[in-house]
Design a protein around this motif. Structure first.
Motif, PDB file in Angstrom:
ATOM      1  N   GLU A 115       0.734  -1.130   0.026  1.00  0.00           N
ATOM      2  CA  GLU A 115      -0.086   0.041   0.009  1.00  0.00           C
ATOM      3  C   GLU A 115       0.915   1.262   0.091  1.00  0.00           C
ATOM      4  OE1 GLU A 115      -3.794   1.649  -0.538  1.00  0.00           O
ATOM      5  OE2 GLU A 115      -3.072  -0.554  -0.570  1.00  0.00           O
ATOM      6  N   LEU A 116       2.066   1.154   0.668  1.00  0.00           N
ATOM      7  CA  LEU A 116       2.949   2.409   0.690  1.00  0.00           C
ATOM      8  C   LEU A 116       3.388   2.636  -0.637  1.00  0.00           C
ATOM      9  CD1 LEU A 116       5.062   1.951   4.302  1.00  0.00           C
ATOM     10  CD2 LEU A 116       3.162   3.746   3.426  1.00  0.00           C
ATOM     11  N   PHE A 117       3.862   1.529  -1.507  1.00  0.00           N
ATOM     12  CA  PHE A 117       4.318   1.578  -2.576  1.00  0.00           C
ATOM     13  C   PHE A 117       3.204   2.040  -3.781  1.00  0.00           C
ATOM     14  CE2 PHE A 117       7.761  -1.270  -1.754  1.00  0.00           C
ATOM     15  CZ  PHE A 117       8.786  -0.587  -2.399  1.00  0.00           C
ATOM     16  N   ALA A 118       1.956   1.825  -3.341  1.00  0.00           N
ATOM     17  CA  ALA A 118       0.727   2.401  -3.979  1.00  0.00           C
ATOM     18  C   ALA A 118       0.551   3.838  -3.969  1.00  0.00           C
ATOM     19  CB  ALA A 118      -0.356   1.548  -3.956  1.00  0.00           C
ATOM     20  N   GLY A 119       1.305   4.485  -2.880  1.00  0.00           N
ATOM     21  CA  GLY A 119       1.165   5.907  -2.721  1.00  0.00           C
ATOM     22  C   GLY A 119       0.342   6.217  -1.642  1.00  0.00           C
ATOM     23  N   SER A 120      -0.060   5.067  -0.880  1.00  0.00           N
ATOM     24  CA  SER A 120      -1.005   5.720   0.413  1.00  0.00           C
ATOM     25  C   SER A 120      -0.463   6.034   1.511  1.00  0.00           C
ATOM     26  CB  SER A 120      -1.707   4.502   0.742  1.00  0.00           C
ATOM     27  OG  SER A 120      -2.893   3.891  -0.173  1.00  0.00           O
ATOM     28  N   ASN A 121      -0.992   6.842   2.317  1.00  0.00           N
ATOM     29  CA  ASN A 121      -0.203   7.471   3.666  1.00  0.00           C
ATOM     30  C   ASN A 121      -0.070   6.185   4.601  1.00  0.00           C
ATOM     31  OD1 ASN A 121      -2.362   7.312   5.177  1.00  0.00           O
ATOM     32  ND2 ASN A 121      -3.217   9.261   4.496  1.00  0.00           N
ATOM     33  N   THR A 122       0.556   6.819   5.595  1.00  0.00           N
ATOM     34  CA  THR A 122       1.022   5.340   6.605  1.00  0.00           C
ATOM     35  C   THR A 122      -0.151   5.039   7.326  1.00  0.00           C
ATOM     36  OG1 THR A 122       3.014   6.377   7.055  1.00  0.00           O
ATOM     37  CG2 THR A 122       2.408   5.086   8.570  1.00  0.00           C
ATOM     38  N   GLY A 123      -1.295   5.702   7.813  1.00  0.00           N
ATOM     39  CA  GLY A 123      -2.420   5.741   8.547  1.00  0.00           C
ATOM     40  C   GLY A 123      -3.273   4.636   7.503  1.00  0.00           C
ATOM     41  N   GLN A 124      -3.539   4.845   6.206  1.00  0.00           N
ATOM     42  CA  GLN A 124      -4.262   4.035   5.266  1.00  0.00           C
ATOM     43  C   GLN A 124      -3.574   2.794   5.037  1.00  0.00           C
ATOM     44  OE1 GLN A 124      -7.116   3.870   4.279  1.00  0.00           O
ATOM     45  NE2 GLN A 124      -6.899   2.086   2.613  1.00  0.00           N
ATOM     46  N   SER A 125      -2.263   2.719   5.156  1.00  0.00           N
ATOM     47  CA  SER A 125      -1.344   1.515   4.863  1.00  0.00           C
ATOM     48  C   SER A 125      -1.500   0.731   5.963  1.00  0.00           C
ATOM     49  CB  SER A 125       0.155   1.797   4.513  1.00  0.00           C
ATOM     50  OG  SER A 125       0.203   2.556   3.568  1.00  0.00           O
ATOM     51  N   LEU A 126      -1.666   1.053   7.345  1.00  0.00           N
ATOM     52  CA  LEU A 126      -1.818   0.272   8.493  1.00  0.00           C
ATOM     53  C   LEU A 126      -3.096  -0.337   8.429  1.00  0.00           C
ATOM     54  CD1 LEU A 126       0.299   2.364  11.132  1.00  0.00           C
ATOM     55  CD2 LEU A 126       0.812   0.169  10.341  1.00  0.00           C
ATOM     56  N   ARG A 127      -4.198   0.396   8.179  1.00  0.00           N
ATOM     57  CA  ARG A 127      -5.416   0.103   8.010  1.00  0.00           C
ATOM     58  C   ARG A 127      -5.481  -1.215   7.106  1.00  0.00           C
ATOM     59  NH1 ARG A 127     -11.086   1.703   8.152  1.00  0.00           N
ATOM     60  NH2 ARG A 127     -12.103   1.255   6.129  1.00  0.00           N
ATOM     61  N   VAL A 128      -5.040  -0.859   6.029  1.00  0.00           N
ATOM     62  CA  VAL A 128      -4.978  -2.228   4.861  1.00  0.00           C
ATOM     63  C   VAL A 128      -4.186  -3.322   5.415  1.00  0.00           C
ATOM     64  CG1 VAL A 128      -4.132  -2.870   2.711  1.00  0.00           C
ATOM     65  CG2 VAL A 128      -5.417  -0.638   2.712  1.00  0.00           C
ATOM     66  N   GLY A 129      -3.079  -3.260   6.034  1.00  0.00           N
ATOM     67  CA  GLY A 129      -2.382  -4.232   6.788  1.00  0.00           C
ATOM     68  C   GLY A 129      -3.489  -5.007   7.843  1.00  0.00           C
ATOM     69  N   PHE A 130      -4.038  -4.275   8.513  1.00  0.00           N
ATOM     70  CA  PHE A 130      -5.140  -4.918   9.429  1.00  0.00           C
ATOM     71  C   PHE A 130      -6.033  -5.795   8.839  1.00  0.00           C
ATOM     72  CE2 PHE A 130      -9.162  -4.786  11.716  1.00  0.00           C
ATOM     73  CZ  PHE A 130      -9.089  -5.211  12.920  1.00  0.00           C
ATOM     74  N   GLY A 131      -6.657  -5.086   7.687  1.00  0.00           N
ATOM     75  CA  GLY A 131      -7.363  -5.817   6.729  1.00  0.00           C
ATOM     76  C   GLY A 131      -7.042  -7.174   6.215  1.00  0.00           C
ATOM     77  N   SER A 132      -5.579  -7.220   5.861  1.00  0.00           N
ATOM     78  CA  SER A 132      -5.203  -8.350   5.559  1.00  0.00           C
ATOM     79  C   SER A 132      -5.189  -9.500   6.422  1.00  0.00           C
ATOM     80  CB  SER A 132      -3.504  -8.175   5.087  1.00  0.00           C
ATOM     81  OG  SER A 132      -2.996  -7.939   6.074  1.00  0.00           O
ATOM     82  N   VAL A 133      -4.931  -9.061   7.776  1.00  0.00           N
ATOM     83  CA  VAL A 133      -4.983 -10.072   8.890  1.00  0.00           C
ATOM     84  C   VAL A 133      -6.514 -10.495   9.063  1.00  0.00           C
ATOM     85  CG1 VAL A 133      -4.524 -10.422  11.340  1.00  0.00           C
ATOM     86  CG2 VAL A 133      -2.998  -9.069  10.110  1.00  0.00           C
ATOM     87  N   VAL A 134      -7.756  -9.733   8.781  1.00  0.00           N
ATOM     88  CA  VAL A 134      -8.825  -9.997   8.815  1.00  0.00           C
ATOM     89  C   VAL A 134      -9.200 -11.083   7.941  1.00  0.00           C
ATOM     90  CG1 VAL A 134     -11.206  -9.106   8.726  1.00  0.00           C
ATOM     91  CG2 VAL A 134      -9.572  -8.122   9.933  1.00  0.00           C
ATOM     92  N   GLY A 135      -8.426 -10.646   6.712  1.00  0.00           N
ATOM     93  CA  GLY A 135      -8.587 -11.582   5.576  1.00  0.00           C
ATOM     94  C   GLY A 135      -8.045 -13.068   5.579  1.00  0.00           C
ATOM     95  N   LEU A 136      -7.073 -13.007   6.269  1.00  0.00           N
ATOM     96  CA  LEU A 136      -6.365 -14.333   6.653  1.00  0.00           C
ATOM     97  C   LEU A 136      -6.991 -15.113   7.495  1.00  0.00           C
ATOM     98  CD1 LEU A 136      -3.614 -15.983   6.902  1.00  0.00           C
ATOM     99  CD2 LEU A 136      -3.048 -14.705   8.558  1.00  0.00           C
ATOM    100  N   PHE A 137      -7.581 -14.412   8.824  1.00  0.00           N
ATOM    101  CA  PHE A 137      -8.457 -15.129   9.639  1.00  0.00           C
ATOM    102  C   PHE A 137      -9.565 -15.747   8.905  1.00  0.00           C
ATOM    103  CE2 PHE A 137      -5.763 -13.067  13.194  1.00  0.00           C
ATOM    104  CZ  PHE A 137      -5.413 -14.304  13.495  1.00  0.00           C
ATOM    105  N   SER A 138     -10.311 -14.960   8.259  1.00  0.00           N
ATOM    106  CA  SER A 138     -11.443 -15.360   7.445  1.00  0.00           C
ATOM    107  C   SER A 138     -11.232 -16.508   6.527  1.00  0.00           C
ATOM    108  CB  SER A 138     -12.013 -14.055   6.662  1.00  0.00           C
ATOM    109  OG  SER A 138     -12.368 -13.232   7.487  1.00  0.00           O
ATOM    110  N   SER A 139     -10.087 -16.263   5.687  1.00  0.00           N
ATOM    111  CA  SER A 139      -9.730 -17.369   5.008  1.00  0.00           C
ATOM    112  C   SER A 139      -9.393 -18.859   5.622  1.00  0.00           C
ATOM    113  CB  SER A 139      -8.475 -17.172   4.326  1.00  0.00           C
ATOM    114  OG  SER A 139      -7.750 -18.004   3.426  1.00  0.00           O
TER     115      SER A 139
END
Length: 159
Positions: A115-139
């Motif tokens: 997400e940082l490479f895509a140009g998002s700020n740190t806050g948004q990138s951390l939020r997306v990182g949290f979403g990846s963990v939610v997705g992992l547990f859902s998976s």
């Protein structure tokens, strides 16, 4: 030989269920292979085309769901394609690079970096990182349920 067959089947079922949590293990394929072990060591007679069709469909859904549910978690929290790719790489690489907690940190770090490479700020990138963990547990939950369905169908078919 029947006892050896059952031991192999149980081991493959255990590996399959562990594979729902640890992506380096073959998961659904181990369970699927156990059906062939049953056939070779005991009998293929209980299995007809309906059994093989159902099991093959479940394996296909598992492969698709594994990626799709993880991507859903990232996208749900506003992630880009780069963070989906980073999260996927993190799931695979994380357990090797950071033994123990790499399964959780890998997708999180991968998604954040993506997400940082895509140009998002740190806050948004951390939020997306949290979403990846939610997705992992859902998976993981989806994989456990579908793999248990595979095993239950096997038991129903042989009884």
């Amino acid at each position: 030989m029947e006892i050896v067959g059952w031991i192999l089947i149980i081991v493959l079922f255990a590996i399959g269920m562990a594979g729902a949590i640890f992506p380096i293990l073959p998961g659904a394929l181990a369970i699927y292979f156990a059906f062939f072990i049953y056939g070779f060591f005991i009998s293929f007679e209980p299995f007809g085309w309906v059994f093989w069709t159902l099991q093959t469909l479940i394996v296909a859904v598992l492969f698709l769901a594994d990626y799709a549910v993880n991507a859903w978690g990232v996208k749900r929290y506003g992630g880009s394609r780069a963070s989906v790719i980073g999260s996927t790489v993190g799931v695979i690489v994380g357990p090797f690079v950071i033994p123990g907690i790499g399964l959780l940190l890998g997708p999180f770090i991968g998604a954040v970096i993506g997400e940082l490479f895509a140009g998002s700020n740190t806050g948004q990138s951390l939020r997306v990182g949290f979403g990846s963990v939610v997705g992992l547990f859902s998976s993981i939950v989806v994989k456990i349920i579908l793999q248990l369905v595979m095993i239950v169908l096997f038991i129903i078919w042989i009884i």
